[in-house]
Design an enzyme around this catalytic site. Structure first.
Site, PDB file in Angstrom:
ATOM      1  N   HIS A   1      -9.462  -7.966  -1.227  1.00  2.00           N
ATOM      2  CA  HIS A   1      -8.746  -8.173   0.003  1.00  2.00           C
ATOM      3  C   HIS A   1      -9.490  -9.570   0.174  1.00  2.00           C
ATOM      4  O   HIS A   1     -11.299  -8.702   0.710  1.00  2.00           O
ATOM      5  CB  HIS A   1      -8.678  -7.270   1.250  1.00  2.00           C
ATOM      6  CG  HIS A   1      -7.431  -6.114   0.908  1.00  2.00           C
ATOM      7  ND1 HIS A   1      -6.999  -5.571   0.404  1.00  2.00           N
ATOM      8  CD2 HIS A   1      -6.258  -6.492   1.626  1.00  2.00           C
ATOM      9  CE1 HIS A   1      -6.283  -4.659   0.031  1.00  2.00           C
ATOM     10  NE2 HIS A   1      -5.401  -5.362   0.965  1.00  2.00           N
TER      11      HIS A   1
ATOM     12  N   HIS B   1       0.746  -1.035   0.309  1.00  3.67           N
ATOM     13  CA  HIS B   1      -0.067  -0.033   0.298  1.00  3.67           C
ATOM     14  C   HIS B   1       0.793   1.085   0.213  1.00  3.67           C
ATOM     15  O   HIS B   1       2.014   1.314   0.587  1.00  3.67           O
ATOM     16  CB  HIS B   1      -0.654   0.128   1.207  1.00  3.67           C
ATOM     17  CG  HIS B   1      -1.844  -1.111   1.356  1.00  3.67           C
ATOM     18  ND1 HIS B   1      -3.260  -1.123   0.884  1.00  3.67           N
ATOM     19  CD2 HIS B   1      -2.162  -2.573   1.291  1.00  3.67           C
ATOM     20  CE1 HIS B   1      -4.069  -1.437   0.714  1.00  3.67           C
ATOM     21  NE2 HIS B   1      -3.151  -2.675   1.680  1.00  3.67           N
TER      22      HIS B   1
ATOM     23  N   GLU C   1      -8.664 -12.635   5.380  1.00  5.08           N
ATOM     24  CA  GLU C   1      -8.557 -11.891   6.389  1.00  5.08           C
ATOM     25  C   GLU C   1      -8.551 -11.343   7.716  1.00  5.08           C
ATOM     26  O   GLU C   1      -7.965 -12.356   9.055  1.00  5.08           O
ATOM     27  CB  GLU C   1      -7.437 -10.455   5.812  1.00  5.08           C
ATOM     28  CG  GLU C   1      -6.138  -9.737   7.196  1.00  5.08           C
ATOM     29  CD  GLU C   1      -6.359  -8.162   6.622  1.00  5.08           C
ATOM     30  OE1 GLU C   1      -6.329  -7.856   5.263  1.00  5.08           O
ATOM     31  OE2 GLU C   1      -5.310  -7.423   7.282  1.00  5.08           O
TER      32      GLU C   1
ATOM     33  N   GLY D   1      -9.568  -2.047   3.431  1.00  3.90           N
ATOM     34  CA  GLY D   1     -11.025  -1.399   4.161  1.00  3.90           C
ATOM     35  C   GLY D   1     -10.796  -3.074   5.261  1.00  3.90           C
ATOM     36  O   GLY D   1     -11.155  -3.969   5.282  1.00  3.90           O
TER      37      GLY D   1
END
Ligand SMILES: O=c1[nH]cnc2c1ncn2[C@H]1C[C@H](O)[C@@H](CO)O1
Ligand SMILES: [Zn+2]
Length: 366
Positions: free
Chosen positions: A212, A25, A215, A185
């Site tokens: 994403h 990132h 996680e 996010g």
């Protein structure tokens, strides 16, 4: 010229080896000194300290929270100092230089343009500034003898409802360095299917995206990302281990989702240090990357956020060497896995594998 004996797998030697990074990132990789200088220049007064060493420690300690939501709170400060085109150019240029200095030869760096609009910058201006920074940084790296190629991924934030707009932005800039899309996010409470219109649009545009998933939430998140949204890769994906059983005698049973992920060679963008900080894995030694690598999933090694984890691509690899006993063959395998999974064209991926990665590792092992 290659050496007569394999070079020991030390941190310095790992730094010199060609590496590929798919999950990094931009707003998680600033130099602490740059955060402080930009805060001063832009009148940002919220930093916890203006001492460089202390600030670096503050980020890694605050991110070391065991919770993704609290981990994400630290980004208020990095995004807070990135609200001008000058700041974006500088941060992107330093990112390219830092990755190149660490021996990364190809990187996909991601960020969420919607986080840099506080002072009225348009989304297109933000993307152009970051691309300019990558151009400047790769040129400077080349001057000091390091060649790096950077592809950009644009993220939409799961908690905001701007993913279609950001997907369109990514497609608009696809010919000037934006190679894909992602959603980032908080994961719990924000399933990827909230953004189906964006993914539908990207597929129709033949565009690439990763999500994403797996996680801070489990298998349903991974399943939705792949089977409802059509993700090509998984950001983290660590919880895929919940669909794998290992008997006491070592026999392995893959559930249907884990089988699908392995059979289809879905790339897992694994970020060991970040996962320990957010509580997605108890420790590096117990990180699912060990089992997934043994089972030959398409595993890649990544940094996620170099500032928050105080890591680099080579420190991440060195930690794995230390904890799992990996050697050059394993590091080359991670690197080629990553290059095969990149969102740039096949011919370019192949050229990097054959002209940079394979000769680079051959020189270290022969
Ligand atoms: O590991 C992560 N999971 C989910 N979101 C993340 C992670 N690391 C960074 N982000 C968020 C915070 C950044 O502001 C945003 C875009 O880079 O992505
Ligand atoms: Zn991430």
């Amino acid at each position: 010229m290659s050496s007569m004996n394999p070079v020991p797998v030390t941190p310095e030697a790992i730094r010199s080896a060609p590496k590929v990074l798919l999950h990094d990132h931009l707003d998680g990789g600033l130099r602490p000194a740059t955060v402080i200088e930009l805060a001063e220049a832009n009148g940002y007064r919220e930093l916890p300290t203006s001492d460089v060493g202390e600030l670096g420690r503050w980020f890694s300690e605050a991110a070391d929270s065991g919770s993704l939501v609290r981990y994400l709170e630290t980004f208020a400060h990095t995004c807070g100092v990135m609200q001008s085109t000058d700041a974006l150019v500088r941060v992107a240029a330093e990112c390219a230089e830092d990755l190149a200095a660490d021996g990364v030869v190809y990187a996909e760096v991601r960020y969420a343009p919607e986080l840099f609009c506080e002072n009225g910058l348009s989304l297109d201006t933000i993307v152009e500034a970051v691309q300019e920074g990558f151009r400047v940084g790769t040129a400077r790296a080349l001057e000091s003898g390091r060649r790096i190629r950077i592809g950009t991924l644009l993220c939409a934030m799961r908690q905001n409802a701007r993913s279609l707009e950001i997907a369109e932005l990514a497609v608009r800039h696809r010919d000037t360095g934006v190679v894909g899309f992602d959603i980032a996010g908080p994961e719990a409470g924000f399933p990827p299917t909230r953004n189906l219109d964006a993914f539908e649009y990207l597929r129709q545009q033949n565009a690439h995206f990763t999500i994403h998933a797996g996680e801070a939430f489990g298998l349903p998140s991974i399943w939705e990302a792949l089977q409802h949204c059509g993700a090509e890769r998984l950001g983290h994906g660590v919880r895929i281990v919940d669909d794998i059983k290992v008997d006491d005698d070592g026999t392995v049973h893959l559930g249907r989702l884990a089988s699908y992920v392995r059979d289809r060679r879905i790339p897992l963008e694994m970020c060991p240090s970040s996962n320990v900080q957010t509580g997605a894995a108890p420790s590096i030694a117990e990180h699912p990357i060990g089992l997934l690598t043994k089972l030959r999933f398409r595993v890649t090694v990544n940094t996620d956020n170099r500032l928050m984890s105080g890591c680099s691509m080579s420190s991440e690899m060195a930690t794995l060497v230390d904890q799992f006993g990996y050697g050059w063959a394993d590091l080359q395998w991670f690197t080629i896995n990553a290059m095969k999974s990149a969102f740039i064209g096949f011919d370019e991926r192949l050229a990097i594998i054959n002209t940079i990665i394979k000769p680079g590792y051959a020189a270290l092992t022969s």
